[in-house]
Design a protein around this motif. Sequence first.
Motif, PDB file in Angstrom:
ATOM      1  N   ASP A 101       1.043  -4.809   8.827  1.00  0.00           N
ATOM      2  CA  ASP A 101       1.210  -3.697   8.722  1.00  0.00           C
ATOM      3  C   ASP A 101       3.001  -3.354   8.226  1.00  0.00           C
ATOM      4  N   PHE A 102       2.975  -2.241   7.189  1.00  0.00           N
ATOM      5  CA  PHE A 102       4.355  -2.407   7.411  1.00  0.00           C
ATOM      6  C   PHE A 102       4.887  -0.927   8.351  1.00  0.00           C
ATOM      7  N   ILE A 103       5.637  -0.802   8.938  1.00  0.00           N
ATOM      8  CA  ILE A 103       6.106   1.010   9.596  1.00  0.00           C
ATOM      9  C   ILE A 103       7.824   0.492   9.313  1.00  0.00           C
ATOM     10  N   GLU A 104       7.595   2.095   9.363  1.00  0.00           N
ATOM     11  CA  GLU A 104       8.653   3.439   9.626  1.00  0.00           C
ATOM     12  C   GLU A 104       8.478   4.033  10.591  1.00  0.00           C
ATOM     13  N   ILE A 105      10.401   3.456  11.124  1.00  0.00           N
ATOM     14  CA  ILE A 105      10.281   4.675  12.275  1.00  0.00           C
ATOM     15  C   ILE A 105      11.041   5.853  11.813  1.00  0.00           C
ATOM     16  N   LEU A 106      10.036   6.980  12.675  1.00  0.00           N
ATOM     17  CA  LEU A 106      10.416   8.473  12.228  1.00  0.00           C
ATOM     18  C   LEU A 106      11.524   9.036  13.884  1.00  0.00           C
ATOM     19  N   ASN A 107      10.952   8.594  14.287  1.00  0.00           N
ATOM     20  CA  ASN A 107      11.615   8.703  15.515  1.00  0.00           C
ATOM     21  C   ASN A 107      11.875   8.017  17.502  1.00  0.00           C
ATOM     22  N   GLU A 108      12.140   7.336  18.581  1.00  0.00           N
ATOM     23  CA  GLU A 108      11.125   7.183  19.484  1.00  0.00           C
ATOM     24  C   GLU A 108       9.884   7.664  19.669  1.00  0.00           C
ATOM     25  N   GLU A 109       9.013   8.462  19.274  1.00  0.00           N
ATOM     26  CA  GLU A 109       7.463   9.129  19.342  1.00  0.00           C
ATOM     27  C   GLU A 109       6.186   8.546  18.259  1.00  0.00           C
ATOM     28  N   THR A 110       7.188   8.708  16.680  1.00  0.00           N
ATOM     29  CA  THR A 110       6.642   8.845  15.282  1.00  0.00           C
ATOM     30  C   THR A 110       6.528   7.657  14.568  1.00  0.00           C
ATOM     31  N   ILE A 111       5.881   6.740  14.295  1.00  0.00           N
ATOM     32  CA  ILE A 111       5.967   6.072  13.421  1.00  0.00           C
ATOM     33  C   ILE A 111       5.189   6.696  11.515  1.00  0.00           C
ATOM     34  N   LYS A 112       5.488   5.462  10.850  1.00  0.00           N
ATOM     35  CA  LYS A 112       4.432   5.920   9.711  1.00  0.00           C
ATOM     36  C   LYS A 112       3.362   3.938   9.825  1.00  0.00           C
ATOM     37  N   ILE A 113       2.950   3.895   9.019  1.00  0.00           N
ATOM     38  CA  ILE A 113       2.243   3.434   8.879  1.00  0.00           C
ATOM     39  C   ILE A 113       1.067   2.929   7.229  1.00  0.00           C
ATOM     40  N   ARG A 114       0.984   1.424   6.427  1.00  0.00           N
ATOM     41  CA  ARG A 114       0.497   1.142   5.717  1.00  0.00           C
ATOM     42  C   ARG A 114       0.257  -0.049   5.671  1.00  0.00           C
ATOM     43  N   THR A 115      -1.022  -0.365   5.809  1.00  0.00           N
ATOM     44  CA  THR A 115      -1.537  -1.484   5.755  1.00  0.00           C
ATOM     45  C   THR A 115      -2.253  -2.566   4.971  1.00  0.00           C
ATOM     46  N   ILE A 116      -2.548  -3.283   5.267  1.00  0.00           N
ATOM     47  CA  ILE A 116      -3.189  -4.234   4.553  1.00  0.00           C
ATOM     48  C   ILE A 116      -4.216  -4.947   5.142  1.00  0.00           C
ATOM     49  N   GLU A 117      -5.385  -5.237   4.609  1.00  0.00           N
ATOM     50  CA  GLU A 117      -6.244  -5.608   5.973  1.00  0.00           C
ATOM     51  C   GLU A 117      -7.338  -6.773   5.534  1.00  0.00           C
ATOM     52  N   ARG A 118      -7.036  -8.063   6.270  1.00  0.00           N
ATOM     53  CA  ARG A 118      -7.295  -8.751   5.928  1.00  0.00           C
ATOM     54  C   ARG A 118      -9.226  -8.477   5.543  1.00  0.00           C
ATOM     55  N   GLY A 119      -9.618  -9.556   5.360  1.00  0.00           N
ATOM     56  CA  GLY A 119     -11.188  -9.534   4.690  1.00  0.00           C
ATOM     57  C   GLY A 119     -11.475  -8.831   3.726  1.00  0.00           C
ATOM     58  N   VAL A 120     -10.441  -7.828   3.196  1.00  0.00           N
ATOM     59  CA  VAL A 120     -10.255  -6.066   2.206  1.00  0.00           C
ATOM     60  C   VAL A 120      -9.906  -6.791   1.249  1.00  0.00           C
ATOM     61  N   TYR A 121      -8.148  -7.523   2.197  1.00  0.00           N
ATOM     62  CA  TYR A 121      -7.349  -7.848   1.521  1.00  0.00           C
ATOM     63  C   TYR A 121      -7.292  -7.603   0.030  1.00  0.00           C
ATOM     64  N   GLU A 122      -7.205  -5.725   0.719  1.00  0.00           N
ATOM     65  CA  GLU A 122      -5.893  -4.370  -0.219  1.00  0.00           C
ATOM     66  C   GLU A 122      -5.877  -3.550   0.766  1.00  0.00           C
ATOM     67  N   GLU A 123      -4.896  -2.318   0.205  1.00  0.00           N
ATOM     68  CA  GLU A 123      -4.496  -1.285   1.205  1.00  0.00           C
ATOM     69  C   GLU A 123      -5.460  -0.631   2.141  1.00  0.00           C
ATOM     70  N   THR A 124      -4.977  -0.093   2.744  1.00  0.00           N
ATOM     71  CA  THR A 124      -6.431   0.841   3.241  1.00  0.00           C
ATOM     72  C   THR A 124      -5.695   2.093   3.364  1.00  0.00           C
ATOM     73  N   LEU A 125      -6.148   3.490   3.453  1.00  0.00           N
ATOM     74  CA  LEU A 125      -5.751   4.778   4.460  1.00  0.00           C
ATOM     75  C   LEU A 125      -5.427   4.603   5.583  1.00  0.00           C
ATOM     76  N   ALA A 126      -6.168   3.872   6.528  1.00  0.00           N
ATOM     77  CA  ALA A 126      -5.823   3.773   8.304  1.00  0.00           C
ATOM     78  C   ALA A 126      -6.473   2.125   8.767  1.00  0.00           C
ATOM     79  N   CYS A 127      -5.997   2.173   9.738  1.00  0.00           N
ATOM     80  CA  CYS A 127      -6.455   0.830  10.184  1.00  0.00           C
ATOM     81  C   CYS A 127      -6.028   0.958  11.431  1.00  0.00           C
TER      82      CYS A 127
END
Length: 271
Positions: free
Chosen positions: A190-216
């Motif tokens: 999971d790559f994350i970016e902090i927006l503020n103390e209550e919010t983050i953005k996320i992009r995930t590469i899932e095992r088994g799929v071994y590619e990026e999915t749109l959410a996890c």
Amino acid sequence: MSKEKILKFYKFEGALNDFIVIDGRFNKLENPEEYAKLLLDRHASIGGDSLLYLEESDVADIKMRVLEKDGSESQMCGNGARCIGLYFERFYGIGNITIETLAGVKKVKKVSENRFVVSMGPMQKLRNFVNGPRNEYELIHELFSFKIFVVNSSEPHAVIPLKSIKRIPKEKGLKISKNFKLFPYGINVDFIEILNEETIKIRTIERGVYEETLACGTGAVASAYVFNKFLGGKDIVHVKALGGELKVELGKNENYLEGEAHYVFKGDIEL
């Protein structure tokens, strides 16, 4: 695998994390792992991120097996659990259910139209998902110049904070996900970016799929936990994935994942 088998399936998505659902109580499969490899192909079959295969359970309302494109089986899927909640609500009129998974029994509750919350349980031990010396529950490590936080939110995750995730280093993420020397069963990244103390953005590469999915879903919980414990985040975290927003509420003995789930279509496929 019979060439003349007619199989009933359902398609659901949660934050555009999409699933094929097969209810094994009525469509029993001898080797569902092999069907997962066939059916999840987006070019030659139905397509999806994972196959959710349902079975009878002695300890919950239903058992959910999470089968991946490579034929492996994941411990748990938070977005998938919400979709199974919607499956029971839509086709059986049941709003609250319990689901047996490899990571324990999870509770799913409907909170509003097409919106469900999953009781994900507490963070779990890393166990044999990670090789080498480490804390039972966490590993802070460095790979490819990234500082990674490894935790188990019912699925093993390596959380990597970046200044921006508009573009992510997918090639390095895949190498981490497939670093079987350190992570014998692979790991979600999971790559994350902090927006503020209550919010983050996320992009995930899932095992088994071994590619990026749109959410996890388990990735959202893992990332919120790392954000809260190590990076100054609050107990309630809004997680913005490419496919939609999820809400994570962290507690001492229970973590909750809330978000939408949608029914897409159903059909029969001849195999």
